[in-house]
Write an enzyme that holds these catalytic residues in place. Structure first.
Site, PDB file in Angstrom:
ATOM      1  N   SER A  79       0.737  -1.257  -0.217  1.00  0.00           N
ATOM      2  CA  SER A  79       0.071   0.265   0.164  1.00  0.00           C
ATOM      3  C   SER A  79       0.966   1.171  -0.457  1.00  0.00           C
ATOM      4  CB  SER A  79      -0.905  -0.336   0.971  1.00  0.00           C
ATOM      5  OG  SER A  79      -2.070  -1.012   1.168  1.00  0.00           O
TER       6      SER A  79
HETATM    7  N1  SAH Z   1      -0.850  -5.040   3.718  1.00  0.00           N
HETATM    8  C1  SAH Z   1      -0.240  -5.151   3.142  1.00  0.00           C
HETATM    9  C2  SAH Z   1      -1.267  -5.069   1.159  1.00  0.00           C
HETATM   10  C3  SAH Z   1      -2.068  -6.056   1.198  1.00  0.00           C
HETATM   11  S1  SAH Z   1      -2.107  -5.775  -0.468  1.00  0.00           S
HETATM   12  C4  SAH Z   1       1.446  -4.276   2.609  1.00  0.00           C
HETATM   13  O1  SAH Z   1       1.375  -3.967   4.167  1.00  0.00           O
HETATM   14  O2  SAH Z   1       2.255  -5.113   1.877  1.00  0.00           O
HETATM   15  C5  SAH Z   1      -3.821  -7.036   0.200  1.00  0.00           C
HETATM   16  C6  SAH Z   1      -3.240  -8.484   0.775  1.00  0.00           C
HETATM   17  O3  SAH Z   1      -4.928  -9.362   0.647  1.00  0.00           O
HETATM   18  C7  SAH Z   1      -3.354  -9.331  -0.901  1.00  0.00           C
HETATM   19  O4  SAH Z   1      -2.097 -10.302  -0.445  1.00  0.00           O
HETATM   20  C8  SAH Z   1      -4.106 -10.706  -0.727  1.00  0.00           C
HETATM   21  O5  SAH Z   1      -3.561 -11.640  -1.082  1.00  0.00           O
HETATM   22  C9  SAH Z   1      -4.449 -10.366   0.449  1.00  0.00           C
HETATM   23  N2  SAH Z   1      -6.124 -11.255   0.381  1.00  0.00           N
HETATM   24  C10 SAH Z   1      -7.528 -11.035  -0.110  1.00  0.00           C
HETATM   25  N3  SAH Z   1      -8.502 -12.251   0.407  1.00  0.00           N
HETATM   26  C11 SAH Z   1      -7.341 -12.323   1.694  1.00  0.00           C
HETATM   27  C12 SAH Z   1      -8.421 -13.200   2.782  1.00  0.00           C
HETATM   28  N4  SAH Z   1      -9.601 -13.300   2.576  1.00  0.00           N
HETATM   29  N5  SAH Z   1      -7.956 -13.857   3.338  1.00  0.00           N
HETATM   30  C13 SAH Z   1      -6.019 -12.977   3.322  1.00  0.00           C
HETATM   31  N6  SAH Z   1      -5.873 -12.682   2.432  1.00  0.00           N
HETATM   32  C14 SAH Z   1      -6.559 -11.915   1.029  1.00  0.00           C
END
Ligand code: SAH
Length: 231
Positions: A79
């Site tokens: 992000s």
């Molecule tokens: N917080 C992260 C960025 C998030 S990107 C950072 O600091 O880098 C969003 C993430 O959510 C992705 O890696 C995606 O794979 C994950 N995601 C999406 N759906 C999900 C679910 N049901 N359970 C766990 N992770 C999930």
């Protein structure tokens, strides 16, 4: 990057074309966060301490201090730092708090939270991202983070309840199992939206009387998907 002249007039690379020291880069980074409305001193300090470059690979690591989202493995994104800071601020994390993050991604948001909380649990559906994030947490000595490969839509019942819950993937509605795992007095911050383009960051406060919803700002996150990913 800093050992060769850079003619660019991009302020993040030094307006006069000279090399920019890491200290100066961080100073500008914090200045940018302030200019985007981040006020909490503890949050700014956490952002200053955690090197975003440690969570990025190759050429992207050079852009770690740009206020922009960047690609990570598995087609996901780290992000934008100002969004990480504003979400962290909205979460009002205290030193005794047990925090749950859904969507570990690179691990950067969890690392920032680890500076403010007692314990951070972070859940990710891509096993590969969990492995890579764990390696960075180990390298940085962030021993109060536990990263778990699971579908975060169901939360983490075995560690519930949580004082704070943050989702970094967009849900159609704040997921019921996660609301149930929030302690009374707790706060959840979640991007909510039906599409990839229009999402609102929602702050949910849970009290004995019920749930209170506050809309904070427009955001754009990848969707919360069901089930484990294949990689
Ligand atoms: N917080 C992260 C960025 C998030 S990107 C950072 O600091 O880098 C969003 C993430 O959510 C992705 O890696 C995606 O794979 C994950 N995601 C999406 N759906 C999900 C679910 N049901 N359970 C766990 N992770 C999930």
């Amino acid at each position: 990057m800093s050992d060769r002249p850079d003619p660019s007039d991009d302020p993040a690379r030094g307006g006069e074309g000279g090399p920019v020291s890491r200290a100066e880069q961080i100073m500008r980074f914090v200045y940018t966060l302030r200019s985007k409305g981040v006020r909490d001193a503890a949050v700014l300090q956490a952002m200053e301490r955690i090197d975003r470059g440690a969570f990025l690979r190759g050429v992207f690591a050079e852009r770690a201090y740009d206020d922009t989202p960047l690609p990570i493995a598995c087609g996901q994104t780290i992000s934008q730092p100002s969004v990480v800071a504003l979400m962290t601020e909205a979460l009002e994390v205290g030193p005794r708090d047990k925090v749950l993050e859904i969507g570990t991604g690179s691990g950067y948001q969890a690392a920032v939270l680890s500076q403010l909380a007692r314990r951070v649990y972070t859940v990710e559906r891509h096993r590969r991202l969990v492995g890579e994030a764990r390696a960075v947490f180990d390298r940085l000595g962030l021993s109060n983070i536990t990263a778990i490969a699971a579908d975060g839509s169901f939360g983490l019942p075995e560690q519930a309840p949580f004082d704070r819950i943050i989702l970094t993937a967009a849900a159609e509605d704040p997921p019921g199992p996660l609301l149930a795992q929030l302690r009374p007095g707790g706060i959840m911050v979640v991007p909510v939206g039906q599409s990839d383009t229009v999402q609102s960051l929602i702050k949910v406060r849970k009290s004995e009387a019920g749930l209170d919803y506050e809309e904070l700002r427009a955001v754009r996150f990848v969707p919360l998907l069901e089930g484990m990913a294949l990689d």
